[in-house]
Design a protein around this motif. Structure first.
Motif, mmCIF file in Angstrom:
data_model
loop_
_atom_site.group_PDB
_atom_site.id
_atom_site.type_symbol
_atom_site.label_atom_id
_atom_site.label_comp_id
_atom_site.label_asym_id
_atom_site.label_seq_id
_atom_site.Cartn_x
_atom_site.Cartn_y
_atom_site.Cartn_z
ATOM 1 N N PHE A 103 12.292 40.502 96.850
ATOM 2 C CA PHE A 103 12.568 41.744 96.354
ATOM 3 C C PHE A 103 12.971 41.505 94.603
ATOM 4 C CE2 PHE A 103 16.067 44.591 94.914
ATOM 5 C CZ PHE A 103 15.679 45.714 95.314
ATOM 6 N N ASP A 104 13.566 40.554 94.211
ATOM 7 C CA ASP A 104 13.909 40.325 92.967
ATOM 8 C C ASP A 104 12.239 40.093 92.046
ATOM 9 O OD1 ASP A 104 16.471 40.678 93.130
ATOM 10 O OD2 ASP A 104 16.961 38.359 93.522
ATOM 11 N N VAL A 146 15.109 43.876 102.801
ATOM 12 C CA VAL A 146 14.947 42.761 103.659
ATOM 13 C C VAL A 146 14.840 43.206 105.021
ATOM 14 C CG1 VAL A 146 16.660 40.967 104.394
ATOM 15 C CG2 VAL A 146 16.703 41.412 102.345
ATOM 16 N N LYS A 147 15.430 44.412 105.543
ATOM 17 C CA LYS A 147 15.587 44.603 107.096
ATOM 18 C C LYS A 147 14.071 45.365 107.182
ATOM 19 C CE LYS A 147 17.518 48.122 110.211
ATOM 20 N NZ LYS A 147 16.285 48.496 110.915
ATOM 21 N N GLU A 148 13.451 46.211 106.312
ATOM 22 C CA GLU A 148 12.072 46.631 106.724
ATOM 23 C C GLU A 148 10.930 45.405 106.553
ATOM 24 O OE1 GLU A 148 11.125 50.568 105.061
ATOM 25 O OE2 GLU A 148 13.088 50.991 104.489
ATOM 26 N N VAL A 149 11.133 44.691 105.708
ATOM 27 C CA VAL A 149 10.218 43.402 105.341
ATOM 28 C C VAL A 149 10.124 42.373 106.582
ATOM 29 C CG1 VAL A 149 9.629 41.436 104.062
ATOM 30 C CG2 VAL A 149 10.012 43.668 102.809
ATOM 31 N N GLN A 208 14.537 33.475 106.302
ATOM 32 C CA GLN A 208 13.484 34.602 106.195
ATOM 33 C C GLN A 208 14.227 35.494 105.206
ATOM 34 O OE1 GLN A 208 11.740 35.858 109.656
ATOM 35 N NE2 GLN A 208 13.482 37.417 110.100
ATOM 36 N N GLU A 209 15.589 35.748 105.587
ATOM 37 C CA GLU A 209 16.313 36.901 104.716
ATOM 38 C C GLU A 209 16.226 36.519 103.490
ATOM 39 O OE1 GLU A 209 16.363 37.521 109.057
ATOM 40 O OE2 GLU A 209 17.110 35.799 107.856
#
Length: 471
Positions: free
Chosen positions: A162-163, A220-223, A154-155
């Motif tokens: 993001f991209d 990545v952390k927040e999503v 998932q990361e």
């Protein structure tokens, strides 16, 4: 040019009807396709394209049936590999529709085939994007649903998303309209706004995931933070969307088989079918077929069926309000539950008149609950979602969220009455029906749920604003 959002509240889902100069495109259609066909006929137009933003997990799309009935082309973005005939668009490929153009913009991350469709008007100006589950209002699509199929974590999917957002969507003009596939209430995201249409410029200001100064690591952390496990039926819906399914007309024909009480009981025993009672919760509380499951048609029906029954192949027999059998079968089919075998003709009253055994649920008012609680310490179980419970709950209540009720069966007292509630009385009756079907009968439902409990003055924890709960 005409753009119409066709929003289905039960699924928090937006399908789109686009017409220009006698040609129509449908984006992410629902399973029942006749309304789109009728709408096109009324516009004296022809359905030319069916655009799919990705392989949906939370509902079964109507693309296969709609293509068969209209001859329209099904279009997916890059990386899609359906079992049926479809156009797999290249990134940037254009499709003419009357006087306008729709361009496929590959935006992987939610899934690897996820594609946003950019609509340019008659003058060639960027007018709107149909962002599927790539970009919601207030949120972005969760990046964990496709990880098994794509052999990615998932990361890694979040990094890809993001991209996609930074490279493909955020450079578009602020006045571009955003039409997402889902709104608040969908399990495909976690912080969606209640609105269903917005401008991209406002999303750049309001959406946490579109912050201009956000690093990929922060994104990545927040999503990925706080993602609950997806409902078990999601992979089964993806499979149907990729491989095809039975026409809904056949599903309805089979499901609308009327059964008298004797035939209904015999079929339940012979097939192992779940008896699904979709009446109002108050009617179910007062009387129902033993071991039947309640999920009322007037609540969040289809998602709860998917989350709690899970297996789309499960045979189902219906107890429904008069005149709502076909509606129920249709809404079941939207989430892939096609195996409805029939319904109880005449409803629950015919069951009682036939002298069949029936069960009830013990239920008390919030005022009665308060009186009992003041006299003794009693076990209280709250079946609301995490955010609701954390924000405020009855003092000393145990949290057993309905989504995962089967994982909490060992927490309920065996030889002592306990009390169960939700927010307004719908979910607690679902929970009660599941517990009773598992042989747990020593429960008492608090009618009206937490809203009534608060109004009765029962002691609760201090309120915490849900917006402050995210770290």
């Amino acid at each position: 040019m005409k753009i119409e959002q066709i929003y289905t509240g039960c699924l928090s889902q937006g399908a789109y009807y686009i017409e220009s100069n006698g040609e129509v495109a449908i984006i992410d259609p629902l399973r029942e396709v006749k309304p789109y066909i009728v709408k096109a006929e009324n516009d004296n137009a022809t359905i030319k394209y069916i655009f799919e933003t990705h392989f949906h997990a939370d509902f079964v799309s109507g693309h296969v049936t709609l293509a068969k009935e209209t001859g329209a082309d099904i279009i997916y973005g890059p990386n899609a590999n359906p079992s049926f005939e479809a156009i797999i668009a290249q990134d940037g490929q254009e499709f003419k529709l009357g006087n306008i153009t729709i361009t496929a913009i590959h935006t992987p991350g939610h899934t690897m085939e996820s594609t946003t469709y950019l609509l340019r008007d008659e003058k060639g100006k960027d007018h709107a994007i149909f962002s599927g589950d790539t970009l919601f209002l207030g949120d972005v699509g969760r990046p964990d649903l496709a990880q098994k199929a794509a052999h990615l974590t998932q990361e890694q999917l979040a990094e890809t998303l993001f991209d996609s957002l930074r490279d493909k969507i955020m450079p578009l003009a602020d006045d571009v309209i955003v039409y997402p596939a889902h709104g608040a209430g969908s399990a495909c995201g976690k912080n969606m706004m209640k609105e269903t249409v917005d401008t991209l410029g406002n999303q750049k200001q309001m959406n946490y995931a579109l912050r201009a100064d956000m690093t990929k690591e922060e994104f990545v952390k927040e999503v990925t933070d706080g993602l609950l496990p997806p409902p078990q039926y999601f992979p089964l819906n993806v499979k149907m969307n990729k491989e095809g399914y039975t026409d809904i007309d056949q599903v309805i024909k089979r499901g609308t088989t009327a059964l008298d009480p004797e035939a209904f009981e015999a079929m339940a025993n012979e097939t192992g079918a779940i008896v699904l009672d979709v009446r109002h919760q108050n009617d179910y509380v007062q009387g129902h077929i033993p071991r039947s499951i309640f999920i009322g048609i007037d609540g969040g029906f289809a998602p709860w069926v998917g989350a709690l029954i899970a297996d789309v192949e499960q045979p189902i027999l219906l107890v429904a309000p008069e005149g709502r059998v076909e509606e129920t079968i249709t809404r079941l089919s939207r989430v892939g539950f096609d195996n409805t075998l029939g319904y109880l003709e005449g409803g629950f009253e015919t069951w009682k008149k036939a002298g069949k055994d029936f069960d009830t649920i013990s239920s008390i008012s919030a005022e009665e609950f308060k009186t009992i609680q003041q006299k003794e310490e009693i076990p209280v179980f709250d079946v609301r979602k995490d955010g609701e419970f954390t924000a405020e709950h009855v003092d000393k209540a145990v949290h057993t969220p309905l989504d995962f009720i089967n994982e909490h069966l060992g927490e309920f007292p065996e030889n002592k009455n306990f009390y169960v509630h939700c927010a307004g009385g719908y979910r607690s009756v679902i929970a009660a029906s599941i517990l009773k079907s598992r042989g747990i009968h020593n429960l008492i439902d608090v009618a009206g749920g937490f809203k009534a409990i608060k109004e009765a003055g029962v002691e609760t924890t201090d309120y915490v604003c849900p917006s402050t709960l995210k770290s």
